[in-house]
Design a protein around this motif. Structure first.
Motif, mmCIF file in Angstrom:
data_model
loop_
_atom_site.group_PDB
_atom_site.id
_atom_site.type_symbol
_atom_site.label_atom_id
_atom_site.label_comp_id
_atom_site.label_asym_id
_atom_site.label_seq_id
_atom_site.Cartn_x
_atom_site.Cartn_y
_atom_site.Cartn_z
ATOM 1 N N ALA A 22 0.826 -1.212 0.000
ATOM 2 C CA ALA A 22 0.000 0.000 0.000
ATOM 3 C C ALA A 22 0.860 1.261 0.000
ATOM 4 C CB ALA A 22 -0.938 0.007 1.203
ATOM 5 N N CYS A 23 2.007 1.215 0.634
ATOM 6 C CA CYS A 23 2.889 2.371 0.753
ATOM 7 C C CYS A 23 3.734 2.539 -0.518
ATOM 8 C CB CYS A 23 3.798 2.189 1.968
ATOM 9 S SG CYS A 23 5.060 3.457 2.108
ATOM 10 N N PRO A 24 3.709 3.714 -1.143
ATOM 11 C CA PRO A 24 4.512 3.935 -2.346
ATOM 12 C C PRO A 24 6.023 3.786 -2.124
ATOM 13 C CG PRO A 24 2.890 5.680 -2.091
ATOM 14 C CD PRO A 24 2.848 4.865 -0.846
ATOM 15 N N VAL A 25 6.503 4.193 -0.946
ATOM 16 C CA VAL A 25 7.930 4.041 -0.655
ATOM 17 C C VAL A 25 8.282 2.558 -0.597
ATOM 18 C CG1 VAL A 25 9.760 4.451 1.041
ATOM 19 C CG2 VAL A 25 8.100 6.257 0.530
ATOM 20 N N GLU A 26 7.428 1.771 0.025
ATOM 21 C CA GLU A 26 7.660 0.333 0.104
ATOM 22 C C GLU A 26 7.612 -0.299 -1.286
ATOM 23 O OE1 GLU A 26 6.003 -3.597 2.507
ATOM 24 O OE2 GLU A 26 5.160 -1.631 2.954
ATOM 25 N N THR A 27 6.744 0.196 -2.161
ATOM 26 C CA THR A 27 6.698 -0.302 -3.537
ATOM 27 C C THR A 27 8.031 -0.058 -4.230
ATOM 28 O OG1 THR A 27 4.313 0.035 -3.730
ATOM 29 C CG2 THR A 27 5.558 -0.045 -5.787
ATOM 30 N N CYS A 28 8.567 1.158 -4.097
ATOM 31 C CA CYS A 28 9.858 1.483 -4.699
ATOM 32 C C CYS A 28 10.958 0.602 -4.120
ATOM 33 C CB CYS A 28 10.175 2.960 -4.487
ATOM 34 S SG CYS A 28 11.673 3.502 -5.334
ATOM 35 N N VAL A 29 10.964 0.434 -2.813
ATOM 36 C CA VAL A 29 11.968 -0.399 -2.163
ATOM 37 C C VAL A 29 11.855 -1.842 -2.643
ATOM 38 C CG1 VAL A 29 12.681 -1.378 0.061
ATOM 39 C CG2 VAL A 29 12.253 1.074 -0.150
ATOM 40 N N GLN A 30 10.637 -2.323 -2.809
ATOM 41 C CA GLN A 30 10.429 -3.691 -3.282
ATOM 42 C C GLN A 30 10.993 -3.876 -4.693
ATOM 43 O OE1 GLN A 30 6.448 -5.424 -4.504
ATOM 44 N NE2 GLN A 30 6.662 -6.290 -2.444
ATOM 45 N N LEU A 31 10.794 -2.905 -5.563
ATOM 46 C CA LEU A 31 11.265 -3.020 -6.936
ATOM 47 C C LEU A 31 12.767 -2.791 -7.067
ATOM 48 C CD1 LEU A 31 8.331 -1.224 -8.750
ATOM 49 C CD2 LEU A 31 8.816 -3.676 -8.693
ATOM 50 N N MET A 32 13.335 -1.957 -6.207
ATOM 51 C CA MET A 32 14.764 -1.648 -6.260
ATOM 52 C C MET A 32 15.504 -2.179 -5.046
ATOM 53 S SD MET A 32 14.972 2.264 -7.596
ATOM 54 C CE MET A 32 16.670 2.306 -7.083
ATOM 55 N N GLY A 33 14.821 -2.961 -4.213
ATOM 56 C CA GLY A 33 15.237 -3.150 -2.854
ATOM 57 C C GLY A 33 16.277 -4.169 -2.506
ATOM 58 N N ASN A 34 17.221 -4.457 -3.364
ATOM 59 C CA ASN A 34 18.361 -5.207 -2.869
ATOM 60 C C ASN A 34 19.611 -4.451 -3.292
ATOM 61 O OD1 ASN A 34 19.319 -6.084 -5.473
ATOM 62 N ND2 ASN A 34 17.812 -7.715 -5.467
ATOM 63 N N LYS A 35 20.744 -4.900 -2.876
ATOM 64 C CA LYS A 35 21.940 -4.096 -3.128
ATOM 65 C C LYS A 35 22.365 -4.105 -4.588
ATOM 66 C CE LYS A 35 25.708 -7.285 -1.992
ATOM 67 N NZ LYS A 35 26.793 -7.480 -1.043
ATOM 68 N N TRP A 36 21.824 -5.019 -5.389
ATOM 69 C CA TRP A 36 22.244 -5.124 -6.780
ATOM 70 C C TRP A 36 21.425 -4.265 -7.739
ATOM 71 C CZ3 TRP A 36 26.749 -6.941 -6.214
ATOM 72 C CH2 TRP A 36 27.007 -7.952 -5.284
ATOM 73 N N ARG A 37 20.148 -4.155 -7.527
ATOM 74 C CA ARG A 37 19.286 -3.487 -8.515
ATOM 75 C C ARG A 37 19.611 -2.020 -8.745
ATOM 76 N NH1 ARG A 37 13.538 -6.597 -7.637
ATOM 77 N NH2 ARG A 37 14.462 -8.665 -7.856
ATOM 78 N N PRO A 38 19.856 -1.233 -7.716
ATOM 79 C CA PRO A 38 20.243 0.156 -8.005
ATOM 80 C C PRO A 38 21.540 0.239 -8.827
ATOM 81 C CG PRO A 38 19.552 -0.044 -5.732
ATOM 82 C CD PRO A 38 19.658 -1.442 -6.274
ATOM 83 N N LEU A 39 22.459 -0.717 -8.608
ATOM 84 C CA LEU A 39 23.709 -0.715 -9.363
ATOM 85 C C LEU A 39 23.476 -1.129 -10.812
ATOM 86 C CD1 LEU A 39 26.033 -2.294 -6.644
ATOM 87 C CD2 LEU A 39 25.621 0.128 -7.158
ATOM 88 N N ILE A 40 22.581 -2.075 -11.022
ATOM 89 C CA ILE A 40 22.222 -2.480 -12.385
ATOM 90 C C ILE A 40 21.573 -1.303 -13.109
ATOM 91 C CG2 ILE A 40 20.717 -3.980 -13.756
ATOM 92 C CD1 ILE A 40 21.095 -6.104 -11.462
ATOM 93 N N ILE A 41 20.645 -0.634 -12.442
ATOM 94 C CA ILE A 41 19.980 0.535 -13.036
ATOM 95 C C ILE A 41 21.012 1.622 -13.328
ATOM 96 C CG2 ILE A 41 18.322 2.392 -12.605
ATOM 97 C CD1 ILE A 41 16.724 0.221 -10.968
ATOM 98 N N ARG A 42 21.904 1.882 -12.382
ATOM 99 C CA ARG A 42 22.968 2.884 -12.577
ATOM 100 C C ARG A 42 23.724 2.618 -13.875
ATOM 101 N NH1 ARG A 42 28.042 1.546 -9.164
ATOM 102 N NH2 ARG A 42 27.986 -0.068 -10.756
ATOM 103 N N ASP A 43 24.090 1.370 -14.088
ATOM 104 C CA ASP A 43 24.886 1.026 -15.261
ATOM 105 C C ASP A 43 24.070 1.058 -16.551
ATOM 106 O OD1 ASP A 43 27.029 0.822 -13.600
ATOM 107 O OD2 ASP A 43 27.052 -1.352 -13.561
ATOM 108 N N LEU A 44 22.797 0.696 -16.479
ATOM 109 C CA LEU A 44 21.959 0.714 -17.680
ATOM 110 C C LEU A 44 21.498 2.125 -18.040
ATOM 111 C CD1 LEU A 44 19.839 -2.535 -17.239
ATOM 112 C CD2 LEU A 44 21.768 -2.147 -18.793
ATOM 113 N N LEU A 45 21.587 3.067 -17.108
ATOM 114 C CA LEU A 45 21.230 4.455 -17.415
ATOM 115 C C LEU A 45 22.139 5.039 -18.494
ATOM 116 C CD1 LEU A 45 20.338 5.855 -13.893
ATOM 117 C CD2 LEU A 45 18.821 5.833 -15.901
ATOM 118 N N THR A 46 23.336 4.492 -18.655
ATOM 119 C CA THR A 46 24.262 4.993 -19.683
ATOM 120 C C THR A 46 24.033 4.325 -21.032
ATOM 121 O OG1 THR A 46 25.986 3.401 -19.081
ATOM 122 C CG2 THR A 46 26.023 5.563 -17.966
ATOM 123 N N GLY A 47 23.133 3.342 -21.103
ATOM 124 C CA GLY A 47 22.820 2.685 -22.368
ATOM 125 C C GLY A 47 22.797 1.179 -22.219
#
Length: 125
Positions: A22-47
């Protein structure tokens, strides 16, 4: 590569509302919420990146864990997979428009982390 001869695999959309917190912050954490996903996104942001490129840039991630995270992110509509009909197969991963919308989140995390590192340097000095 001319960019026209590939099969693009992407999720039909976002996860169903009833599967989300129900909480939007929790939704974001669930989708990005391990130590790898933000790093994967970081790297894919460049292409787009090939699997091996991602594995080298996301230091310490195993093949199994990277594969699972990419699959989960594809299922969530954040990442798409492009398969080029070549031998050996050429596969690239890229962010969807939804995944790219996380760019400001990653930028904020980078700025916050930079500031924290600066504070740590000041304490070491």
């Amino acid at each position: 590569m001319d960019g026209t001869s590939f099969v693009e695999h992407r999720s039909a959309g976002v996860r169903p509302l009833e599967s989300l917190p129900a909480c939007p912050v929790e939704t974001c954490v669930q989708l990005m919420g391990n130590k790898w996903r933000p790093l994967i996104i970081r790297d894919l942001l460049t292409g787009p990146k090939r699997f091996g490129e991602l594995q080298r840039s996301v230091d310490g991630v195993s093949q199994k864990v990277l594969t699972q995270n990419l699959r989960d992110m594809e299922d969530s509509g954040l990442v798409l997979r492009r398969v080029y009909p070549e031998v050996p197969p050429h596969v690239e991963y890229a962010l969807t428009e939804l995944g790219e919308s996380l760019g400001p989140v990653i930028a904020t995390m980078r700025a916050w982390g930079t500031r924290y590192q600066e504070l740590a340097r000041e304490l070491d000095a």
